[in-house]
Design a protein around this motif. Structure first.
Motif, PDB file in Angstrom:
ATOM      1  N   UNK A  27       0.841  -1.200   0.000  1.00 34.19           N
ATOM      2  CA  UNK A  27       0.000   0.000   0.000  1.00 34.19           C
ATOM      3  C   UNK A  27       0.877   1.251   0.000  1.00 34.19           C
ATOM      4  N   UNK A  28       0.304   2.376  -0.445  1.00 31.96           N
ATOM      5  CA  UNK A  28       1.069   3.628  -0.470  1.00 31.96           C
ATOM      6  C   UNK A  28       1.304   4.108   0.956  1.00 31.96           C
ATOM      7  N   UNK A  29       2.324   4.931   1.098  1.00 32.35           N
ATOM      8  CA  UNK A  29       2.645   5.490   2.418  1.00 32.35           C
ATOM      9  C   UNK A  29       1.471   6.343   2.906  1.00 32.35           C
ATOM     10  N   UNK A  30       1.181   6.292   4.190  1.00 31.27           N
ATOM     11  CA  UNK A  30       0.084   7.136   4.692  1.00 31.27           C
ATOM     12  C   UNK A  30       0.448   8.613   4.558  1.00 31.27           C
ATOM     13  N   UNK A  31      -0.539   9.447   4.248  1.00 35.97           N
ATOM     14  CA  UNK A  31      -0.328  10.871   4.043  1.00 35.97           C
ATOM     15  C   UNK A  31      -0.274  11.593   5.381  1.00 35.97           C
ATOM     16  N   UNK A  32       0.452  12.690   5.394  1.00 35.70           N
ATOM     17  CA  UNK A  32       0.519  13.516   6.598  1.00 35.70           C
ATOM     18  C   UNK A  32      -0.777  14.312   6.749  1.00 35.70           C
ATOM     19  N   UNK A  33      -1.405  14.573   5.633  1.00 40.05           N
ATOM     20  CA  UNK A  33      -2.633  15.362   5.645  1.00 40.05           C
ATOM     21  C   UNK A  33      -3.801  14.465   5.360  1.00 40.05           C
ATOM     22  N   UNK A  34      -4.889  14.556   6.019  1.00 41.81           N
ATOM     23  CA  UNK A  34      -5.288  15.446   7.099  1.00 41.81           C
ATOM     24  C   UNK A  34      -4.669  15.010   8.420  1.00 41.81           C
ATOM     25  N   UNK A  35      -4.452  15.993   9.267  1.00 40.15           N
ATOM     26  CA  UNK A  35      -3.803  15.728  10.554  1.00 40.15           C
ATOM     27  C   UNK A  35      -4.736  14.970  11.484  1.00 40.15           C
ATOM     28  N   UNK A  36      -4.166  14.175  12.353  1.00 39.75           N
ATOM     29  CA  UNK A  36      -4.986  13.485  13.353  1.00 39.75           C
ATOM     30  C   UNK A  36      -5.583  14.500  14.341  1.00 39.75           C
ATOM     31  N   UNK A  37      -6.684  14.142  14.986  1.00 41.19           N
ATOM     32  CA  UNK A  37      -7.359  15.080  15.907  1.00 41.19           C
ATOM     33  C   UNK A  37      -6.472  15.591  17.036  1.00 41.19           C
ATOM     34  N   UNK A  38      -5.547  14.787  17.511  1.00 43.46           N
ATOM     35  CA  UNK A  38      -4.666  15.228  18.599  1.00 43.46           C
ATOM     36  C   UNK A  38      -3.823  16.426  18.202  1.00 43.46           C
ATOM     37  N   UNK A  39      -3.342  16.416  16.965  1.00 46.69           N
ATOM     38  CA  UNK A  39      -2.557  17.556  16.488  1.00 46.69           C
ATOM     39  C   UNK A  39      -3.424  18.806  16.386  1.00 46.69           C
ATOM     40  N   UNK A  40      -4.675  18.647  15.951  1.00 46.90           N
ATOM     41  CA  UNK A  40      -5.578  19.803  15.868  1.00 46.90           C
ATOM     42  C   UNK A  40      -5.818  20.397  17.253  1.00 46.90           C
ATOM     43  N   UNK A  41      -5.950  19.523  18.257  1.00 47.85           N
ATOM     44  CA  UNK A  41      -6.142  20.027  19.624  1.00 47.85           C
ATOM     45  C   UNK A  41      -4.914  20.798  20.106  1.00 47.85           C
ATOM     46  N   UNK A  42      -3.741  20.273  19.815  1.00 50.47           N
ATOM     47  CA  UNK A  42      -2.505  20.956  20.231  1.00 50.47           C
ATOM     48  C   UNK A  42      -2.384  22.306  19.524  1.00 50.47           C
ATOM     49  N   UNK A  43      -2.634  22.319  18.202  1.00 56.20           N
ATOM     50  CA  UNK A  43      -2.555  23.583  17.463  1.00 56.20           C
ATOM     51  C   UNK A  43      -3.602  24.575  17.944  1.00 56.20           C
ATOM     52  N   UNK A  44      -4.800  24.092  18.242  1.00 56.28           N
ATOM     53  CA  UNK A  44      -5.856  24.983  18.753  1.00 56.28           C
ATOM     54  C   UNK A  44      -5.477  25.581  20.095  1.00 56.28           C
ATOM     55  N   UNK A  45      -4.955  24.762  20.999  1.00 54.96           N
ATOM     56  CA  UNK A  45      -4.545  25.256  22.316  1.00 54.96           C
ATOM     57  C   UNK A  45      -3.408  26.257  22.182  1.00 54.96           C
ATOM     58  N   UNK A  46      -2.486  25.990  21.271  1.00 59.10           N
ATOM     59  CA  UNK A  46      -1.372  26.909  21.034  1.00 59.10           C
ATOM     60  C   UNK A  46      -1.874  28.239  20.487  1.00 59.10           C
ATOM     61  N   UNK A  47      -2.816  28.187  19.572  1.00 58.15           N
ATOM     62  CA  UNK A  47      -3.377  29.409  18.998  1.00 58.15           C
ATOM     63  C   UNK A  47      -4.129  30.228  20.045  1.00 58.15           C
ATOM     64  N   UNK A  48      -4.940  29.573  20.867  1.00 60.02           N
ATOM     65  CA  UNK A  48      -5.706  30.280  21.900  1.00 60.02           C
ATOM     66  C   UNK A  48      -4.765  30.899  22.934  1.00 60.02           C
ATOM     67  N   UNK A  49      -3.753  30.151  23.362  1.00 62.07           N
ATOM     68  CA  UNK A  49      -2.835  30.704  24.368  1.00 62.07           C
ATOM     69  C   UNK A  49      -2.011  31.857  23.790  1.00 62.07           C
ATOM     70  N   UNK A  50      -1.617  31.768  22.532  1.00 62.65           N
ATOM     71  CA  UNK A  50      -0.880  32.872  21.904  1.00 62.65           C
ATOM     72  C   UNK A  50      -1.753  34.117  21.799  1.00 62.65           C
ATOM     73  N   UNK A  51      -3.003  33.920  21.406  1.00 60.91           N
ATOM     74  CA  UNK A  51      -3.919  35.061  21.311  1.00 60.91           C
ATOM     75  C   UNK A  51      -4.160  35.687  22.682  1.00 60.91           C
ATOM     76  N   UNK A  52      -4.324  34.871  23.718  1.00 57.50           N
ATOM     77  CA  UNK A  52      -4.554  35.393  25.069  1.00 57.50           C
ATOM     78  C   UNK A  52      -3.332  36.161  25.578  1.00 57.50           C
ATOM     79  N   UNK A  53      -2.147  35.616  25.356  1.00 56.04           N
ATOM     80  CA  UNK A  53      -0.928  36.311  25.795  1.00 56.04           C
ATOM     81  C   UNK A  53      -0.734  37.620  25.034  1.00 56.04           C
ATOM     82  N   UNK A  54      -1.026  37.608  23.760  1.00 56.20           N
ATOM     83  CA  UNK A  54      -0.916  38.829  22.961  1.00 56.20           C
ATOM     84  C   UNK A  54      -1.892  39.896  23.448  1.00 56.20           C
TER      85      UNK A  54
END
Length: 156
Positions: A27-54
């Protein structure tokens, strides 16, 4: 009863079926995209904390400038210049941070400061308007206390 041989060499039907099979394809190599839900949660938390600190940093930026300006005024050696610049700084804070009227009279300005300090208006407050203002010294602890009270008032 005839037995069916499972050996491909002995059974022509089995040889025919085996010839029809496709070779193993990996089978072909698995694609990086779409990201797994855990990565979306990490990116979302990072975005919210950056916005709050700003947002938090931007709220305190003007007050840090006021504190820096107060220290610069305090470093001046000319008392008349100190009185004038401090008056301008306090007026700026009152108008821009506490939404006071831009046409605030000197009496109303002194009353507002007296109300914030819960004491009579300081002697040095409007001293730059008087001829003998050179003898007035500024109580910097009082100025610090006033700015601290106004910062609390601005947060409400």
């Amino acid at each position: 009863m005839a037995s069916i041989s499972l050996m491909p060499e002995e059974n022509p039907a089995l040889q025919q079926l085996l010839a029809q099979l496709a070779s193993n394809v990996f089978p072909s190599e698995p694609s990086v995209w779409p990201l797994p839900p855990g990565y979306w949660l990490v990116f979302g938390a990072l975005l919210v904390s950056t916005a709050a600190l700003s947002y938090w940093w931007r709220l305190g930026r003007d007050w840090r400038r006021v504190a820096r300006q107060r220290k610069n005024i305090q470093a001046h050696t000319d008392p008349a210049q100190q009185l004038l610049q401090l008056h301008q700084l306090l007026r700026w804070v009152l108008i821009n941070k506490l939404d006071a009227d831009k046409g605030l009279t000197d009496t109303a300005f002194a009353e507002r400061i007296a109300a914030s300090l819960a004491a009579p208006a300081p002697v040095w407050l409007n001293a730059h308007y008087r001829v003998q203002s050179a003898g007035q010294s500024i109580d910097w602890a009082e100025v610090h206390r006033l700015l601290k009270a106004w910062r609390k008032e601005a947060k409400r």
